[in-house]
Motif scaffolding. Structure first.
Motif, PDB file in Angstrom:
ATOM      1  N   GLU A 156     -39.293  -1.322   3.481  1.00 48.36           N
ATOM      2  CA  GLU A 156     -39.358  -0.207   2.532  1.00 48.36           C
ATOM      3  C   GLU A 156     -38.616   1.021   3.057  1.00 48.36           C
ATOM      4  OE1 GLU A 156     -42.189  -3.161   1.413  1.00 48.36           O
ATOM      5  OE2 GLU A 156     -41.892  -2.160   3.334  1.00 48.36           O
ATOM      6  N   LEU A 157     -38.700   1.271   4.371  1.00 48.40           N
ATOM      7  CA  LEU A 157     -37.961   2.390   4.957  1.00 48.40           C
ATOM      8  C   LEU A 157     -36.459   2.186   4.812  1.00 48.40           C
ATOM      9  CD1 LEU A 157     -40.005   3.043   8.233  1.00 48.40           C
ATOM     10  CD2 LEU A 157     -39.642   4.703   6.393  1.00 48.40           C
ATOM     11  N   ASN A 158     -36.003   0.972   5.051  1.00 49.69           N
ATOM     12  CA  ASN A 158     -34.575   0.682   4.920  1.00 49.69           C
ATOM     13  C   ASN A 158     -34.107   0.834   3.479  1.00 49.69           C
ATOM     14  OD1 ASN A 158     -33.534   0.099   7.543  1.00 49.69           O
ATOM     15  ND2 ASN A 158     -34.691  -1.808   7.558  1.00 49.69           N
ATOM     16  N   ASN A 159     -34.885   0.318   2.542  1.00 50.79           N
ATOM     17  CA  ASN A 159     -34.508   0.437   1.134  1.00 50.79           C
ATOM     18  C   ASN A 159     -34.437   1.899   0.691  1.00 50.79           C
ATOM     19  OD1 ASN A 159     -34.282  -2.310   0.792  1.00 50.79           O
ATOM     20  ND2 ASN A 159     -36.298  -2.571  -0.147  1.00 50.79           N
ATOM     21  N   TYR A 160     -35.415   2.683   1.135  1.00 55.75           N
ATOM     22  CA  TYR A 160     -35.440   4.096   0.767  1.00 55.75           C
ATOM     23  C   TYR A 160     -34.265   4.844   1.397  1.00 55.75           C
ATOM     24  CZ  TYR A 160     -37.139   8.894   0.255  1.00 55.75           C
ATOM     25  OH  TYR A 160     -37.246  10.222  -0.060  1.00 55.75           O
ATOM     26  N   SER A 161     -33.922   4.483   2.633  1.00 52.06           N
ATOM     27  CA  SER A 161     -32.816   5.167   3.311  1.00 52.06           C
ATOM     28  C   SER A 161     -31.479   4.918   2.614  1.00 52.06           C
ATOM     29  CB  SER A 161     -32.730   4.725   4.774  1.00 52.06           C
ATOM     30  OG  SER A 161     -32.282   3.387   4.883  1.00 52.06           O
ATOM     31  N   LYS A 162     -31.365   3.765   1.952  1.00 49.30           N
ATOM     32  CA  LYS A 162     -30.122   3.423   1.247  1.00 49.30           C
ATOM     33  C   LYS A 162     -30.026   4.104  -0.113  1.00 49.30           C
ATOM     34  CE  LYS A 162     -29.953  -1.131   3.443  1.00 49.30           C
ATOM     35  NZ  LYS A 162     -30.189  -2.587   3.243  1.00 49.30           N
ATOM     36  N   GLU A 163     -31.157   4.227  -0.789  1.00 46.43           N
ATOM     37  CA  GLU A 163     -31.167   4.844  -2.114  1.00 46.43           C
ATOM     38  C   GLU A 163     -32.558   5.376  -2.417  1.00 46.43           C
ATOM     39  OE1 GLU A 163     -30.173   3.780  -6.808  1.00 46.43           O
ATOM     40  OE2 GLU A 163     -30.086   2.214  -5.273  1.00 46.43           O
ATOM     41  N   GLN A 164     -32.613   6.640  -2.865  1.00 52.01           N
ATOM     42  CA  GLN A 164     -33.890   7.237  -3.242  1.00 52.01           C
ATOM     43  C   GLN A 164     -34.013   7.226  -4.759  1.00 52.01           C
ATOM     44  OE1 GLN A 164     -31.885   9.573  -0.850  1.00 52.01           O
ATOM     45  NE2 GLN A 164     -32.585   7.892   0.444  1.00 52.01           N
ATOM     46  N   ASN A 165     -34.991   6.504  -5.246  1.00 52.79           N
ATOM     47  CA  ASN A 165     -35.268   6.474  -6.671  1.00 52.79           C
ATOM     48  C   ASN A 165     -36.752   6.220  -6.878  1.00 52.79           C
ATOM     49  OD1 ASN A 165     -35.704   3.601  -6.516  1.00 52.79           O
ATOM     50  ND2 ASN A 165     -33.487   3.297  -6.621  1.00 52.79           N
ATOM     51  N   VAL A 166     -37.163   6.100  -8.128  1.00 53.89           N
ATOM     52  CA  VAL A 166     -38.582   5.960  -8.421  1.00 53.89           C
ATOM     53  C   VAL A 166     -39.173   4.714  -7.757  1.00 53.89           C
ATOM     54  CG1 VAL A 166     -38.160   4.752 -10.610  1.00 53.89           C
ATOM     55  CG2 VAL A 166     -40.315   5.972 -10.268  1.00 53.89           C
ATOM     56  N   THR A 167     -38.410   3.643  -7.724  1.00 54.93           N
ATOM     57  CA  THR A 167     -38.915   2.387  -7.162  1.00 54.93           C
ATOM     58  C   THR A 167     -39.016   2.437  -5.647  1.00 54.93           C
ATOM     59  OG1 THR A 167     -37.969   1.137  -9.008  1.00 54.93           O
ATOM     60  CG2 THR A 167     -38.547  -0.101  -7.032  1.00 54.93           C
ATOM     61  N   THR A 168     -37.959   2.893  -4.983  1.00 54.32           N
ATOM     62  CA  THR A 168     -37.983   2.905  -3.513  1.00 54.32           C
ATOM     63  C   THR A 168     -38.992   3.914  -2.983  1.00 54.32           C
ATOM     64  OG1 THR A 168     -36.115   4.482  -3.409  1.00 54.32           O
ATOM     65  CG2 THR A 168     -35.593   2.119  -3.323  1.00 54.32           C
ATOM     66  N   ALA A 169     -39.135   5.057  -3.678  1.00 54.88           N
ATOM     67  CA  ALA A 169     -40.120   6.058  -3.248  1.00 54.88           C
ATOM     68  C   ALA A 169     -41.539   5.530  -3.439  1.00 54.88           C
ATOM     69  CB  ALA A 169     -39.925   7.360  -4.009  1.00 54.88           C
ATOM     70  N   PHE A 170     -41.794   4.925  -4.595  1.00 59.09           N
ATOM     71  CA  PHE A 170     -43.131   4.392  -4.852  1.00 59.09           C
ATOM     72  C   PHE A 170     -43.469   3.253  -3.889  1.00 59.09           C
ATOM     73  CE2 PHE A 170     -45.912   1.239  -6.823  1.00 59.09           C
ATOM     74  CZ  PHE A 170     -47.034   2.024  -7.073  1.00 59.09           C
ATOM     75  N   ASN A 171     -42.545   2.355  -3.667  1.00 61.38           N
ATOM     76  CA  ASN A 171     -42.811   1.228  -2.770  1.00 61.38           C
ATOM     77  C   ASN A 171     -43.078   1.690  -1.343  1.00 61.38           C
ATOM     78  OD1 ASN A 171     -42.502  -0.554  -4.869  1.00 61.38           O
ATOM     79  ND2 ASN A 171     -40.422  -1.175  -4.322  1.00 61.38           N
TER      80      ASN A 171
END
Length: 298
Positions: A156-171
């Protein structure tokens, strides 16, 4: 006396003592390394270490010494062992403060401004925002509380670091909430507050997102407030919140979560007959999570 202090410090350092390493001054580089090494950041403002900065180390039998963080290679090695150290440049201040003041607490803003040691996650959000009013910071305590391996959060940290959106922030917020079950009880509220940072971001992204079921999403965030109460061993509060929910208004995407919250609440309240009404509605994963929450609060 000097010999005693030296032996004491060696006990706190890694087995192999290397030459003192310079702390990072690039925020981006430090955050990337924290992601790779599954560590938190230990952060201080620029110029703070231009002057003596005493810290306390506590060993066996509560014996403690105070050393200068700025001039002790063994302590520096100890910090590198548990964290990614960063000197935060003053040029970063306005950007960080202006972003934080939009929705962060007064405690968070005060912590960001002061010269004390800040523990941040790999995205630069502060974990240890509680007011710290002692004249000498206890480095041993900071390590015991906050030297957290973030392997559990890696995806989840890696996904958020690549793109910040509603899904990555919530996850990521949801993963931090799960993570709080595993950490020490005295750190649990702070990890949950860190989760809330990402939940708040998810709400901000929601308006501009293409998410189909925004009503169900917002309801899920409300339901997660009940889960926070359960993780913090407050089933009475959780039960009160659950009673206020109109079951006819529960979105189909949140029905399983609603069942899980009820089951876990009754388990914590030791009302086994009531809990049994929801047990068959849950998956093995949910049942295991309930077991973890109950056991973590014993």
């Amino acid at each position: 006396m000097k010999k005693t202090i030296l032996i004491f410090l060696i006990a706190f350092s890694s087995i192999t003592i290397c030459n003192a390493q310079e702390w990072f001054t690039s925020f981006d580089v430090a955050k990337r390394l924290a992601l790779v090494q599954d560590k938190m950041l230990l952060v201080m403002w620029q110029n703070t270490l231009d002057y003596p900065y005493p810290v306390r180390l506590v060993g066996e039998k509560s014996v403690s010494v105070v050393v200068d963080l700025n001039e002790n290679d063994e302590v520096n090695s100890l910090i590198w062992k548990h964290f990614v150290p960063l000197i935060l440049l003053e040029t970063e201040y306005d950007k960080l403060y202006n972003e934080a003041k939009k929705n962060r607490s007064t405690w968070y803003l005060d912590k960001l401004k002061d010269d004390s040691i800040k523990i941040m996650d790999a995205n630069g959000n502060i974990l240890n925002i509680e007011p710290y009013d002692v004249p000498i910071e206890n480095l041993t305590l900071l390590i015991k509380k906050y030297a957290l391996s973030t392997t559990f959060l890696k995806h989840e940290l890696n996904n958020y670091s690549k793109e910040q959106n509603v899904t990555t922030a919530f996850n990521l917020g949801s993963k931090y909430l799960d993570f709080s079950i595993y950490v020490q009880k005295n750190v649990r509220p702070e990890v949950i507050k860190l989760a809330d940072i990402y939940f708040d971001e998810a709400k901000q992204y929601l308006d501009k997102s293409s998410l189909n079921n925004k009503v169900g999403f917002l309801q899920r965030l409300d339901f997660l407030d009940i889960e926070k109460a359960l993780i913090l061993n407050n089933p009475g509060k959780a039960r009160r919140l659950l009673k206020r929910i109109d079951e006819a208004e529960i979105d189909s995407t949140n029905q399983t979560l609603y069942n899980f919250l009820n089951y876990t609440t009754f388990k914590l309240l030791k009302k086994e007959d009531d809990a049994a009404l929801f047990k068959d509605k849950l998956s093995a994963v949910d049942l295991k999570k309930t077991e973890l929450i109950v056991n973590s609060n014993r």
